[in-house]
Scaffold this active site. Structure first.
Site, PDB file in Angstrom:
ATOM      1  N   ASP A 189       3.121  -4.629   8.199  1.00 37.39           N
ATOM      2  CA  ASP A 189       1.942  -3.789   8.035  1.00 37.39           C
ATOM      3  C   ASP A 189       0.722  -4.705   8.176  1.00 37.39           C
ATOM      4  O   ASP A 189       0.374  -5.442   7.253  1.00 37.39           O
ATOM      5  CB  ASP A 189       1.994  -3.125   6.656  1.00 37.39           C
ATOM      6  CG  ASP A 189       0.723  -2.347   6.347  1.00 37.39           C
ATOM      7  OD1 ASP A 189      -0.201  -2.354   7.177  1.00 37.39           O
ATOM      8  OD2 ASP A 189       0.660  -1.756   5.250  1.00 37.39           O
ATOM      9  N   CYS A 225      -4.579   2.363  -3.791  1.00 37.12           N
ATOM     10  CA  CYS A 225      -3.318   2.809  -3.172  1.00 37.12           C
ATOM     11  C   CYS A 225      -2.195   1.795  -3.383  1.00 37.12           C
ATOM     12  O   CYS A 225      -1.316   1.633  -2.525  1.00 37.12           O
ATOM     13  CB  CYS A 225      -3.493   3.101  -1.684  1.00 37.12           C
ATOM     14  SG  CYS A 225      -4.547   4.504  -1.354  1.00 37.12           S
ATOM     15  N   HIS A 273       0.876  -1.185   0.000  1.00 30.93           N
ATOM     16  CA  HIS A 273       0.000   0.000   0.000  1.00 30.93           C
ATOM     17  C   HIS A 273       0.909   1.230   0.000  1.00 30.93           C
ATOM     18  O   HIS A 273       2.015   1.190   0.552  1.00 30.93           O
ATOM     19  CB  HIS A 273      -0.834  -0.050   1.282  1.00 30.93           C
ATOM     20  CG  HIS A 273      -1.915   0.963   1.388  1.00 30.93           C
ATOM     21  ND1 HIS A 273      -1.679   2.265   1.746  1.00 30.93           N
ATOM     22  CD2 HIS A 273      -3.257   0.864   1.206  1.00 30.93           C
ATOM     23  CE1 HIS A 273      -2.825   2.928   1.784  1.00 30.93           C
ATOM     24  NE2 HIS A 273      -3.801   2.101   1.451  1.00 30.93           N
ATOM     25  N   LYS A 300     -10.262  -0.330  10.647  1.00 30.59           N
ATOM     26  CA  LYS A 300     -10.418  -1.489   9.758  1.00 30.59           C
ATOM     27  C   LYS A 300     -10.831  -2.733  10.547  1.00 30.59           C
ATOM     28  O   LYS A 300     -10.898  -3.824  10.007  1.00 30.59           O
ATOM     29  CB  LYS A 300      -9.118  -1.742   8.995  1.00 30.59           C
ATOM     30  CG  LYS A 300      -8.807  -0.626   7.976  1.00 30.59           C
ATOM     31  CD  LYS A 300      -7.624  -0.981   7.119  1.00 30.59           C
ATOM     32  CE  LYS A 300      -7.052   0.194   6.379  1.00 30.59           C
ATOM     33  NZ  LYS A 300      -7.825   0.611   5.218  1.00 30.59           N
ATOM     34  N   GLN A 346      -4.493  -4.926   7.166  1.00 36.11           N
ATOM     35  CA  GLN A 346      -5.556  -5.796   6.644  1.00 36.11           C
ATOM     36  C   GLN A 346      -5.671  -7.125   7.395  1.00 36.11           C
ATOM     37  O   GLN A 346      -6.574  -7.908   7.105  1.00 36.11           O
ATOM     38  CB  GLN A 346      -5.337  -6.080   5.151  1.00 36.11           C
ATOM     39  CG  GLN A 346      -5.439  -4.861   4.257  1.00 36.11           C
ATOM     40  CD  GLN A 346      -6.856  -4.262   4.203  1.00 36.11           C
ATOM     41  OE1 GLN A 346      -7.845  -4.916   4.514  1.00 36.11           O
ATOM     42  NE2 GLN A 346      -6.934  -3.005   3.815  1.00 36.11           N
TER      43      GLN A 346
HETATM   44  C1  LIG Z   1      -2.271  -2.773   3.580  1.00 35.15           C
HETATM   45  C2  LIG Z   1      -2.556  -1.402   4.098  1.00 35.15           C
HETATM   46  N1  LIG Z   1      -1.600  -0.718   4.717  1.00 35.15           N
HETATM   47  C3  LIG Z   1      -1.807   0.506   5.226  1.00 35.15           C
HETATM   48  C4  LIG Z   1      -3.028   1.122   5.094  1.00 35.15           C
HETATM   49  C5  LIG Z   1      -3.226   2.489   5.655  1.00 35.15           C
HETATM   50  O1  LIG Z   1      -4.144   2.472   6.698  1.00 35.15           O
HETATM   51  P1  LIG Z   1      -4.721   3.830   7.291  1.00 35.15           P
HETATM   52  O2  LIG Z   1      -5.271   4.601   6.119  1.00 35.15           O
HETATM   53  O3  LIG Z   1      -5.768   3.398   8.236  1.00 35.15           O
HETATM   54  O4  LIG Z   1      -3.589   4.530   7.944  1.00 35.15           O
HETATM   55  C6  LIG Z   1      -4.060   0.464   4.425  1.00 35.15           C
HETATM   56  C7  LIG Z   1      -5.375   1.115   4.204  1.00 35.15           C
HETATM   57  O5  LIG Z   1      -6.105   0.765   3.307  1.00 35.15           O
HETATM   58  C8  LIG Z   1      -3.820  -0.836   3.923  1.00 35.15           C
HETATM   59  O6  LIG Z   1      -4.779  -1.522   3.294  1.00 35.15           O
END
Ligand SMILES: Cc1ncc(COP(=O)(O)O)c(C=O)c1O
Length: 406
Positions: free
Chosen positions: A200, A364, A123, A226, A203
């Site tokens: 990370d 993203c 992402h 999430k 998800q």
């Molecule tokens: C794999 C992953 N990493 C990081 C993020 C970023 O999360 P946040 O926007 O809640 O900071 C997302 C959000 O969609 C994501 O799917």
């Protein structure tokens, strides 16, 4: 197969909404999840009966707010099986957690020629902070490739890829492909070359049982929104080994122990990394969300979302020429696809007219989409309150759209 009772949907006011004259089908859970009443009530109650600033007051309300905030930290530590409550830093979300590591750890530990190892499916939140750091330090960005539309990591040359790596930062579950990465095995490999590791878990947290000690990472990042919690609250879990050497990320109140006009001494972790008034109500909401998820059961959630993803994948094969991304078997609850002759944006717009919320775009993960040779996919992403009936209705709607547009 379905261990989750459909009655669970009644806990979520948003799932009773009518959108464009149809009962909402919410398939945009990878972006954010809906919130159960218990989370909404916990936050309402906090503001009505316990609202004050934390750690500062001697008065009763401040003590209540501090107790609620710190109880949330205990709950997160338990949820992630962190060895110590001090390992849990509250942030605004996964994005801020990753930026904290890139800025604080990266600033003092990386120099020209060092390697930051990512995957091609990251992402932007786990890519752009490292690009900024690489630009500042002269470090090199290196990527574990993603193989084909199945979207699994190609680990054929993994030992070569690890040469010179100082930090590996990888996603646990891809928000675009649904791929579940072998984070534990990759952390072992990273440790063998002396690299620091970040997972990370945006998800995966709240979608499967998570255990930071079993994964063996130094940093783990996730977001409250999430996993049924509120927006604006997230977590960075930091291993004890790295806490002391991690310099402050932001300056301000709470993160200091003594301040002079010219210099300051910093508070102990985790407070050193929580400058200013934190998101107290967010932490309270997150606490309630974790209680709720544990009641539903994380294994049941994982199985349910995987089942729905496999079911949708199977039904999508009814459409000739469709391209579906991500693994066929072991996978998270995310299914991205493109239909021939139907633009993903048209599909999402027309699905919305039928009350179905899906996501369209590069999600993203623009570099991944460029590699796959597509500007955009349609993405349906599930949580435990979704049902096979909703998937069937989605398929009916796609059938109608395809007929109309072809
Ligand atoms: C794999 C992953 N990493 C990081 C993020 C970023 O999360 P946040 O926007 O809640 O900071 C997302 C959000 O969609 C994501 O799917």
């Amino acid at each position: 197969m379905n261990a989750i009772n459909d009655n669970i949907r009644e806990d979520f006011p948003a799932l009773a909404l009518e959108i464009n004259g149809h009962r909402l089908i919410y398939f945009d859970n990878a972006a954010t999840t809906q919130k159960p009443r218990s989370v909404l009530a916990a936050m309402q109650q906090y503001y009505e009966y316990n609202n004050a600033n934390v750690h500062r007051g001697v008065h009763e309300l401040s003590n209540r707010a501090t107790a609620a905030y710190e109880a949330a930290r205990d709950r997160v530590a338990q949820f992630l099986n962190a060895p110590d409550r001090a390992d849990i830093i509250f942030t605004r979300g996964a994005t801020e957690s990753i930026n904290l590591v890139a800025a604080a750890w990266g600033d003092v530990n990386l120099q020209k020629g060092d390697v930051i190892l990512l995957t091609e499916m990251e992402h932007h939140s786990n890519l752009v902070p490292w690009q900024l750091l690489a630009r500042k330090t002269g470090a090199e960005l290196r990527f574990i490739p993603v193989a084909g539309d199945e979207g699994v990591l190609d680990l054929a040359n993994i030992d070569v890829l690890f040469e010179g790596v100082k930090i590996m930062a990888i996603t646990h579950i891809s928000n675009a492909l649904g791929t579940i990465n072998p984070v534990k095995e990759l952390c072992i490999k990273a440790k063998a070359v002396g690299a620091v590791t970040l997972v990370d878990a945006a998800q995966s947290a709240g979608h499967m049982p998570l255990d930071v000690q079993a994964i063996g990472c130094d940093f783990l990042a996730c977001s409250g929104h999430k996993l049924c919690g509120p927006t604006g609250i997230g977590v960075l879990c930091v291993s004890a080994k790295l806490q002391e050497e991690l310099p402050p990320y932001q300056g301000g109140g709470e993160m200091i122990s003594n301040v002079e006009f010219q210099t300051s001494e910093f508070n102990i972790p985790p407070h050193r990394f929580e400058a200013g008034t934190p998101n107290i109500a967010g932490a309270v909401g997150l606490h309630a969300a974790l209680d709720y998820l544990d009641e539903v059961g994380l294994e049941a959630i994982e199985n349910h979302c995987c089942d729905l993803a496999k079911y949708l994948r199977g039904r999508l094969l009814e459409f000739e020429g469709i391209r579906i991304f991500g693994p066929t078997a072991e996978r998270g609850g995310v299914v991205s696809f493109v239909l021939p002759d139907v633009h993903a944006l048209d599909l999402a717009t027309m699905a919305d007219q039928q009350g179905i919320a899906i996501r369209v775009g590069h999600h993203c993960t623009q570099p991944l989409h460029k590699k796959l040779g597509i500007p955009a996919t349609a993405r349906a992403s599930f949580y435990f309150y979704n049902t096979r009936n909703e998937v069937d209705r989605f398929i009916e709607v796609i059938q109608k759209i395809v007929k109309l547009l072809r």
